[in-house]
Scaffold this motif. Structure first.
Motif, short mmCIF file in Angstrom:
data_model
loop_
_atom_site.label_atom_id
_atom_site.label_comp_id
_atom_site.label_asym_id
_atom_site.label_seq_id
_atom_site.Cartn_x
_atom_site.Cartn_y
_atom_site.Cartn_z
N ARG A 41 0.83 -1.21 0.00
CA ARG A 41 0.00 0.00 0.00
C ARG A 41 0.86 1.25 0.00
O ARG A 41 0.53 2.25 -0.66
N PHE A 42 1.95 1.23 0.76
CA PHE A 42 2.83 2.40 0.82
C PHE A 42 3.48 2.63 -0.53
O PHE A 42 3.60 3.77 -0.99
N SER A 43 3.90 1.56 -1.19
CA SER A 43 4.52 1.68 -2.51
C SER A 43 3.56 2.28 -3.53
O SER A 43 3.93 3.14 -4.33
N SER A 44 2.30 1.84 -3.50
CA SER A 44 1.30 2.39 -4.43
C SER A 44 1.08 3.88 -4.17
O SER A 44 0.96 4.67 -5.11
N TRP A 45 1.04 4.24 -2.89
CA TRP A 45 0.82 5.64 -2.53
C TRP A 45 1.97 6.53 -2.98
O TRP A 45 1.76 7.55 -3.63
N ILE A 46 3.19 6.12 -2.68
CA ILE A 46 4.32 6.98 -3.01
C ILE A 46 4.55 7.03 -4.52
O ILE A 46 4.96 8.06 -5.06
N THR A 47 4.23 5.95 -5.23
CA THR A 47 4.33 5.98 -6.69
C THR A 47 3.34 6.99 -7.26
O THR A 47 3.67 7.75 -8.19
N SER A 48 2.13 7.00 -6.71
CA SER A 48 1.12 7.96 -7.16
C SER A 48 1.55 9.39 -6.85
O SER A 48 1.37 10.30 -7.67
N GLU A 49 2.13 9.62 -5.68
CA GLU A 49 2.59 10.96 -5.31
C GLU A 49 3.75 11.42 -6.18
O GLU A 49 3.85 12.60 -6.53
N LEU A 50 4.63 10.51 -6.54
CA LEU A 50 5.74 10.86 -7.44
C LEU A 50 5.22 11.25 -8.82
O LEU A 50 5.75 12.16 -9.46
N GLU A 51 4.17 10.56 -9.27
CA GLU A 51 3.54 10.93 -10.53
C GLU A 51 2.90 12.31 -10.43
O GLU A 51 2.99 13.13 -11.35
N HIS A 52 2.28 12.58 -9.29
CA HIS A 52 1.68 13.89 -9.03
C HIS A 52 2.75 14.98 -9.06
O HIS A 52 2.59 16.04 -9.70
N ALA A 53 3.89 14.71 -8.40
CA ALA A 53 4.97 15.69 -8.37
C ALA A 53 5.55 15.94 -9.75
O ALA A 53 5.82 17.08 -10.13
N ALA A 54 5.73 14.87 -10.52
CA ALA A 54 6.28 15.01 -11.87
C ALA A 54 5.37 15.85 -12.75
O ALA A 54 5.84 16.69 -13.54
N MET A 55 4.06 15.67 -12.61
CA MET A 55 3.12 16.44 -13.42
C MET A 55 3.12 17.92 -13.00
O MET A 55 3.04 18.81 -13.86
N GLU A 105 2.66 19.19 1.40
CA GLU A 105 3.40 20.30 0.81
C GLU A 105 3.22 20.33 -0.70
O GLU A 105 3.04 21.39 -1.32
N LEU A 106 3.23 19.14 -1.29
CA LEU A 106 3.04 19.01 -2.73
C LEU A 106 1.65 19.46 -3.15
O LEU A 106 1.48 20.22 -4.12
N ALA A 107 0.63 19.03 -2.41
CA ALA A 107 -0.75 19.36 -2.76
C ALA A 107 -1.03 20.86 -2.62
O ALA A 107 -1.82 21.42 -3.39
N GLU A 108 -0.40 21.51 -1.65
CA GLU A 108 -0.67 22.92 -1.38
C GLU A 108 0.17 23.86 -2.24
O GLU A 108 -0.07 25.08 -2.23
N SER A 109 1.12 23.33 -2.98
CA SER A 109 2.01 24.18 -3.78
C SER A 109 1.37 24.56 -5.11
O SER A 109 0.55 23.81 -5.65
N PRO A 110 1.74 25.71 -5.66
CA PRO A 110 1.18 26.15 -6.94
C PRO A 110 1.76 25.35 -8.10
O PRO A 110 2.70 24.56 -7.94
N LEU A 111 1.17 25.54 -9.25
CA LEU A 111 1.62 24.92 -10.50
C LEU A 111 2.32 25.98 -11.34
O LEU A 111 1.72 27.03 -11.60
N PRO A 112 3.57 25.78 -11.77
CA PRO A 112 4.44 24.64 -11.49
C PRO A 112 5.04 24.71 -10.09
O PRO A 112 4.98 25.76 -9.44
N LEU A 113 5.60 23.60 -9.64
CA LEU A 113 6.15 23.52 -8.29
C LEU A 113 7.30 24.51 -8.10
O LEU A 113 8.15 24.67 -8.98
N PRO A 114 7.37 25.17 -6.96
CA PRO A 114 8.55 25.99 -6.63
C PRO A 114 9.80 25.10 -6.61
O PRO A 114 9.72 23.91 -6.27
N LYS A 115 10.94 25.66 -6.94
CA LYS A 115 12.16 24.88 -7.06
C LYS A 115 12.52 24.15 -5.76
O LYS A 115 12.99 23.01 -5.77
N ILE A 116 12.29 24.80 -4.62
CA ILE A 116 12.67 24.20 -3.35
C ILE A 116 11.91 22.90 -3.10
O ILE A 116 12.41 21.98 -2.44
N ILE A 117 10.69 22.81 -3.61
CA ILE A 117 9.90 21.58 -3.46
C ILE A 117 10.21 20.60 -4.58
O ILE A 117 10.33 19.40 -4.36
#
Length: 220
Positions: free
Chosen positions: A110-124, A182-194
């Motif tokens: 379950r953790f692997s599925s979650w973090i994979t989804s979050e990494l996809e979210h971050a990449a987008m 932090e990822l969800a609350e950040s604007p699009l595109p992500l700030p460099k620090i994130i």
């Protein structure tokens, strides 16, 4: 300097080989014979520890040692974490071990599925041209994965409440949850620090410690 490097103790070497099934730990390789490699170089750690050792065939070992090669330390830590401790045959007649391992396997999945989804979210969100609609669709998928991961983490902590592994799993979960918020609350595109945060690197050491704690608790 190299002559002063002690050998890996035979019992520790045996544990590392058994963990990988006496084959190369890289799943697309699985070759023999194998060597014992340090994930963080010996020159830096000056010690032999189970969590930092992995079985590799000579070819993969050389590729890993090549600073310009494709196999980096983050990937190698993931290969270490992916080594499955569910040796059910060794747990016959020990139902308490089976319950512990089943909870660990569910947590990992379950953790692997979650973090994979979050990494996809971050990449987008790193892409300036990503549409808000697509980003939102991926975010909602991540929320579903989070719910499953949360449930698996709570179950793991309940089953493992008398072991150090319980606290380790909780710490890993909440670290990723903080990054996810932090990822969800950040604007699009992500700030460099994130955008520059490497969450897999951030949790790699704790993940290895958790894996080691599980293996030690069930006697593998």
């Amino acid at each position: 300097m190299g002559a002063k490097r002690p050998k890996v103790p035979s019992d520790l070497r045996r544990r590392v080989l058994i963990e990988a099934g006496h084959r190369c730990a890289i799943p697309t390789c699985r070759s023999t014979p194998v060597e014992i490699a340090h994930i963080v170089p010996w020159a830096k750690v000056r010690t032999h520890e189970f969590k930092n050792l992995i079985a590799l065939c000579p070819t993969c070992h050389a590729r890993f040692d090549d600073p310009h090669g494709a196999i980096d330390r983050t990937a190698m830590r993931q290969y270490k974490a992916n080594l499955n401790p569910l040796l059910i045959a060794a747990s016959v007649g020990m139902p308490e071990q089976i319950g512990l391992l089943a909870a660990y396997q569910e947590f990992r999945m379950r953790f692997s599925s979650w973090i994979t989804s979050e990494l996809e979210h971050a990449a987008m969100k790193r892409k300036r041209r990503s549409s808000p609609e697509v980003v939102e669709e991926i975010r909602l998928k991540s929320i579903d994965c989070f719910a499953w991961a949360l449930g698996a983490t709570l179950d793991f902590q309940r089953v493992w409440e008398n072991y150090d592994a319980s606290g380790l799993a909780g710490a890993i979960f909440f670290h990723v949850a903080e990054w996810s918020d932090e990822l969800a609350e950040s604007p699009l595109p992500l700030p460099k620090i994130i955008a520059r945060r490497d969450i897999m690197e951030e949790i790699s050491e704790a993940s290895s410690e958790l894996h080691l704690a599980v293996c030690e608790a069930v006697g593998f």
